[in-house]
Design a protein around this motif. Structure first.
Motif, mmCIF file in Angstrom:
data_model
loop_
_atom_site.group_PDB
_atom_site.id
_atom_site.type_symbol
_atom_site.label_atom_id
_atom_site.label_comp_id
_atom_site.label_asym_id
_atom_site.label_seq_id
_atom_site.Cartn_x
_atom_site.Cartn_y
_atom_site.Cartn_z
ATOM 1 N N ARG A 1 0.547 19.531 -13.595
ATOM 2 C CA ARG A 1 1.840 19.869 -14.290
ATOM 3 C C ARG A 1 2.811 19.361 -13.549
ATOM 4 O O ARG A 1 2.847 18.794 -12.527
ATOM 5 C CB ARG A 1 1.814 21.591 -14.067
ATOM 6 N N ASN A 2 4.065 19.147 -14.355
ATOM 7 C CA ASN A 2 5.329 18.729 -13.886
ATOM 8 C C ASN A 2 5.878 19.421 -13.096
ATOM 9 O O ASN A 2 6.353 20.430 -13.168
ATOM 10 C CB ASN A 2 6.291 18.401 -15.011
ATOM 11 N N SER B 1 2.827 11.486 1.120
ATOM 12 C CA SER B 1 3.992 11.600 0.235
ATOM 13 C C SER B 1 3.464 12.328 -0.997
ATOM 14 O O SER B 1 4.338 12.902 -1.971
ATOM 15 C CB SER B 1 4.672 10.319 -0.086
ATOM 16 N N ASN C 1 7.830 18.007 -10.271
ATOM 17 C CA ASN C 1 9.034 17.365 -9.661
ATOM 18 C C ASN C 1 10.261 18.067 -10.334
ATOM 19 O O ASN C 1 11.543 18.018 -9.698
ATOM 20 C CB ASN C 1 9.007 15.728 -9.811
ATOM 21 N N VAL D 1 4.216 -0.376 -8.339
ATOM 22 C CA VAL D 1 3.667 -1.443 -9.043
ATOM 23 C C VAL D 1 2.588 -1.434 -9.983
ATOM 24 O O VAL D 1 1.790 -2.096 -10.324
ATOM 25 C CB VAL D 1 3.154 -2.507 -7.626
ATOM 26 N N ASN E 1 5.724 10.519 -6.628
ATOM 27 C CA ASN E 1 4.892 11.628 -5.372
ATOM 28 C C ASN E 1 6.075 12.542 -5.002
ATOM 29 O O ASN E 1 6.986 12.105 -4.330
ATOM 30 C CB ASN E 1 4.521 10.527 -4.325
ATOM 31 N N PRO E 2 5.444 13.694 -5.071
ATOM 32 C CA PRO E 2 6.548 14.874 -4.742
ATOM 33 C C PRO E 2 7.382 14.621 -3.432
ATOM 34 O O PRO E 2 8.428 14.775 -3.345
ATOM 35 C CB PRO E 2 5.775 16.213 -4.783
ATOM 36 N N SER F 1 11.408 13.263 -16.242
ATOM 37 C CA SER F 1 10.450 13.005 -15.579
ATOM 38 C C SER F 1 9.268 12.033 -16.418
ATOM 39 O O SER F 1 9.210 12.217 -17.556
ATOM 40 C CB SER F 1 9.467 14.345 -15.413
ATOM 41 N N LEU G 1 13.463 8.024 -8.755
ATOM 42 C CA LEU G 1 12.932 8.350 -7.586
ATOM 43 C C LEU G 1 11.518 8.358 -7.896
ATOM 44 O O LEU G 1 10.786 8.136 -8.673
ATOM 45 C CB LEU G 1 13.215 10.089 -7.229
ATOM 46 N N SER G 2 10.630 8.233 -6.527
ATOM 47 C CA SER G 2 9.401 8.157 -6.807
ATOM 48 C C SER G 2 8.536 9.247 -7.215
ATOM 49 O O SER G 2 9.299 10.325 -7.257
ATOM 50 C CB SER G 2 9.059 8.004 -5.123
ATOM 51 N N VAL H 1 8.241 3.942 -10.548
ATOM 52 C CA VAL H 1 8.508 2.938 -9.981
ATOM 53 C C VAL H 1 7.896 1.963 -9.116
ATOM 54 O O VAL H 1 8.422 1.203 -8.304
ATOM 55 C CB VAL H 1 9.930 3.351 -9.103
ATOM 56 N N ASP I 1 3.658 1.708 -14.466
ATOM 57 C CA ASP I 1 5.054 2.029 -13.980
ATOM 58 C C ASP I 1 6.234 1.641 -14.677
ATOM 59 O O ASP I 1 6.921 0.572 -14.291
ATOM 60 C CB ASP I 1 4.937 1.654 -12.444
ATOM 61 N N GLU J 1 0.521 11.649 -17.543
ATOM 62 C CA GLU J 1 -0.306 12.834 -16.838
ATOM 63 C C GLU J 1 0.372 14.079 -16.957
ATOM 64 O O GLU J 1 -0.380 15.045 -16.376
ATOM 65 C CB GLU J 1 -0.844 12.360 -15.568
HETATM 66 N N1 LIG Z 1 -0.539 -0.888 -5.100
HETATM 67 C C1 LIG Z 1 0.388 -0.026 -4.719
HETATM 68 N N2 LIG Z 1 0.324 1.164 -5.085
HETATM 69 C C2 LIG Z 1 1.202 2.108 -4.916
HETATM 70 C C3 LIG Z 1 2.087 1.494 -3.575
HETATM 71 C C4 LIG Z 1 2.242 0.251 -3.477
HETATM 72 O O1 LIG Z 1 3.308 -0.203 -2.751
HETATM 73 N N3 LIG Z 1 1.140 -0.552 -3.804
HETATM 74 N N4 LIG Z 1 3.204 2.644 -3.345
HETATM 75 C C5 LIG Z 1 2.648 3.969 -3.404
HETATM 76 C C6 LIG Z 1 3.870 4.818 -3.002
HETATM 77 S S1 LIG Z 1 4.315 4.831 -1.600
HETATM 78 C C7 LIG Z 1 4.126 5.543 -3.771
HETATM 79 S S2 LIG Z 1 5.134 6.723 -3.226
HETATM 80 C C8 LIG Z 1 3.623 5.941 -5.212
HETATM 81 C C9 LIG Z 1 5.248 5.822 -6.262
HETATM 82 O O2 LIG Z 1 4.808 5.972 -7.161
HETATM 83 P P1 LIG Z 1 5.599 5.990 -8.621
HETATM 84 O O3 LIG Z 1 6.909 6.411 -8.037
HETATM 85 O O4 LIG Z 1 5.426 4.687 -9.387
HETATM 86 O O5 LIG Z 1 5.059 7.400 -9.311
HETATM 87 P P2 LIG Z 1 3.921 7.381 -10.377
HETATM 88 O O6 LIG Z 1 3.103 6.409 -10.281
HETATM 89 O O7 LIG Z 1 4.534 7.825 -11.467
HETATM 90 O O8 LIG Z 1 3.119 8.677 -9.684
HETATM 91 C C10 LIG Z 1 2.654 8.832 -8.272
HETATM 92 C C11 LIG Z 1 2.244 10.266 -8.301
HETATM 93 O O9 LIG Z 1 3.032 10.999 -8.329
HETATM 94 C C12 LIG Z 1 2.377 11.945 -9.244
HETATM 95 N N5 LIG Z 1 3.800 12.589 -10.302
HETATM 96 C C13 LIG Z 1 4.475 11.698 -10.998
HETATM 97 N N6 LIG Z 1 5.184 12.299 -11.487
HETATM 98 C C14 LIG Z 1 5.251 13.737 -11.083
HETATM 99 C C15 LIG Z 1 5.926 14.889 -11.746
HETATM 100 N N7 LIG Z 1 7.186 15.090 -12.509
HETATM 101 N N8 LIG Z 1 5.167 16.077 -11.061
HETATM 102 C C16 LIG Z 1 4.302 15.916 -10.138
HETATM 103 N N9 LIG Z 1 3.411 14.987 -9.834
HETATM 104 C C17 LIG Z 1 4.172 13.520 -10.317
HETATM 105 C C18 LIG Z 1 1.724 11.318 -10.206
HETATM 106 O O10 LIG Z 1 0.820 11.991 -10.938
HETATM 107 C C19 LIG Z 1 1.053 10.296 -9.230
HETATM 108 O O11 LIG Z 1 0.080 11.064 -8.557
HETATM 109 O O12 LIG Z 1 2.891 4.618 -5.505
HETATM 110 C C20 LIG Z 1 1.986 4.398 -4.566
HETATM 111 N N10 LIG Z 1 1.053 3.392 -5.008
#
Ligand SMILES: Nc1nc2c(c(=O)[nH]1)N[C@H]1C(S)=C(S)[C@@H](COP(=O)(O)OP(=O)(O)OC[C@H]3O[C@@H](n4cnc5c(N)ncnc54)[C@H](O)[C@@H]3O)O[C@H]1N2
Ligand code: MOO
Ligand SMILES: [Mg+2]
Length: 418
Positions: free
Chosen positions: A216-217, A385, A219, A269, A315-316, A198, A312-313, A267, A273, A202
């Motif tokens: 908390r983690n 998501s 995912n 932008v 977002n859960p 993971s 993987l993204s 993953v 990331d 944060e």
């Molecule tokens: N400007 C833009 N911003 C975002 C876009 C975009 O296209 N342009 N895409 C959005 C979409 S769709 C998604 S899905 C997320 C993908 O985000 P990431 O995969 O880079 O993930 P993070 O930024 O690290 O986290 C996103 C969100 O998830 C929470 N998170 C991360 N890891 C965990 C975990 N292990 N357990 C629980 N929650 C977790 C993190 O705290 C964030 O809230 O990006 C959007 N943004």
């Protein structure tokens, strides 16, 4: 990390099927191993199973009662009951010692072996017994169809019948058949080892108290559960802050010990990331880094030293959907589960209006219900998501194509079984 690097976010979105096809090409079936049947639940058979002997292996009584010759009872009626001499009592597990001749019967229990000469079992409730001089008799006041309450040799399974096939997952019924056929050990495909890393500065460990800007983690435990559901073995690598060097170093240390390495987060932008940087670093060969779908559009896959890396993204909800679309079928292919299909779809009626307009195909967490003989799929709630709550109880994903308008309740949609 160079945030001004112009290529950092250059991405070409693939259709989900195209991304699946590319990913599955990198999957090879795993070797097999022998395990005791007691440990085989949930494993995938790697051998075909043919019945080594008929089942039942002897003529078996289906009732507690009397083993008789049906022809002796042809004339039996309430007005003219027929009495037979009882020559033996046959418990289950004990072979009879005496054959039944005309006018004779043996007491027999359910599961007992029919004596030679007998062809039928009269259930106990249809009989009365009495003592006559030196011996016991049974009296029956009805004729009975020949063969009733008798399971013939091989009536369930003939010797040599193809019972189970390689690629079949071992559940309750499979366990019963394997045990009946004497498979104290079975050959199964080795469980894929799936590492979970993971990423996210944060993230707190589960036991840690909340602190400002932290969560908390969730995912890692979700992915571990999904991996187990697939019959694979999760390997928890813990969590790293948003630091590409640290992430890369754990990946380098661990990739050799697993079959697939999953990461979550980092993953998209954003400035932090960092998986984007890891996936662009030396030795990593990118397979794809964007999918024309929601959620999970930034799901990325790559190879490193011959192993698959799926980012993987964070977002859960997106992590969950990405796992089901890409990782679960990859694991089924590693396990040689048959028939191999990416996922199984079915048609169902949409359980409530879907108002959103979509540029992308959407996969909505939903629940299957049968109402008046028709299959309905109803979203478990908001499909954002970032939500975890709507993962609970989801047993399918509703596929909503790109739309200019929403879909009305009752519309026939495609759903994917989870
Ligand atoms: N400007 C833009 N911003 C975002 C876009 C975009 O296209 N342009 N895409 C959005 C979409 S769709 C998604 S899905 C997320 C993908 O985000 P990431 O995969 O880079 O993930 P993070 O930024 O690290 O986290 C996103 C969100 O998830 C929470 N998170 C991360 N890891 C965990 C975990 N292990 N357990 C629980 N929650 C977790 C993190 O705290 C964030 O809230 O990006 C959007 N943004
Ligand atoms: O594509 Mo994001 O992954 O909407 O959730
Ligand atoms: Mg991000």
């Amino acid at each position: 990390m160079d945030h001004n690097q112009p290529d950092r976010f250059r991405r070409h979105a693939l259709q989900p099927e195209e991304a699946q096809r590319i990913l599955f090409e990198y999957i090879s079936p795993l070797p097999d191993e022998a395990v005791p049947l007691a440990d085989a639940w949930g494993r995938t058979l790697s051998q075909d199973i043919n019945a080594p002997h008929p089942f039942p292996p002897f003529r078996r009584s289906g009732m507690d009662g009397f083993a008789v010759r049906a022809q002796d009872l042809l004339e039996a009626s309430p007005q003219m009951p027929i009495s037979l001499d009882i020559i033996e009592s046959i418990p289950s597990g004990v072979a009879p010692t005496r054959a039944i001749g005309p006018g004779q019967a043996s007491r027999i229990m359910t599961g007992g072996m029919l004596p030679d000469g007998s062809d039928t079992v009269v259930m106990l409730e249809m009989t009365t017994t009495a003592e006559r001089e030196e011996h016991s008799i049974v009296t029956i006041s009805r004729s009975v169809p020949k063969g009733i309450n008798v399971a013939d040799i091989g009536c369930e399974i003939e010797q040599g019948t193809h019972l189970l096939h390689a690629g079949q997952r071992i559940g309750a019924g499979e366990s019963a058949l394997l045990a009946a056929c004497g498979y104290a050990e079975v050959r199964v495909t080795r469980r894929p080892r799936v590492a979970i890393l993971s990423t996210g500065s944060e993230l707190l460990e589960i036991h840690e108290p909340l602190a400002p800007a932290k969560i908390r983690n969730s995912n890692a435990p979700m992915l571990a559960a999904l991996i187990k559901d697939c019959g694979a073995e999760p390997v928890l690598l813990g969590q790293v802050p948003d630091d590409a060097v640290k992430a890369r170093s754990i990946i380098d240390e661990s990739i050799g010990t697993c079959d697939i390495l999953l990461t979550s987060g980092g993953v998209s932008v954003g400035d932090y990331d960092v998986m984007v940087d890891v996936l662009a670093s030396p030795g990593v060969e990118l397979l794809f880094n964007k999918i024309a779908m929601r959620p999970g559009s930034p799901t990325t896959a790559a190879t490193l030293r011959g192993k698959l890396l799926v980012a993987l993204s964070g977002n859960p909800g997106a992590c969950f959907v990405g796992f089901h679309l890409f990782v679960a079928p990859a694991l089924r292919k590693m396990l040689s589960q048959q028939p191999f299909t990416a996922n199984q779809s079915f048609k169902a009626h949409l359980g409530k209006d879907f108002a959103k307009v979509n540029a992308y195909r959407r996969y909505i967490r939903a629940r299957t219900e049968l109402k008046d003989g028709t299959v309905w799929v109803t979203p478990t709630g908001d499909d954002k998501s970032s939500l975890m709550k709507t993962i609970v109880g989801a047993d399918c994903l509703i596929e909503i194509p790109p739309l200019k308008e929403g879909l009305a309740k009752g519309h026939l949609v495609t759903a994917w079984k989870l």
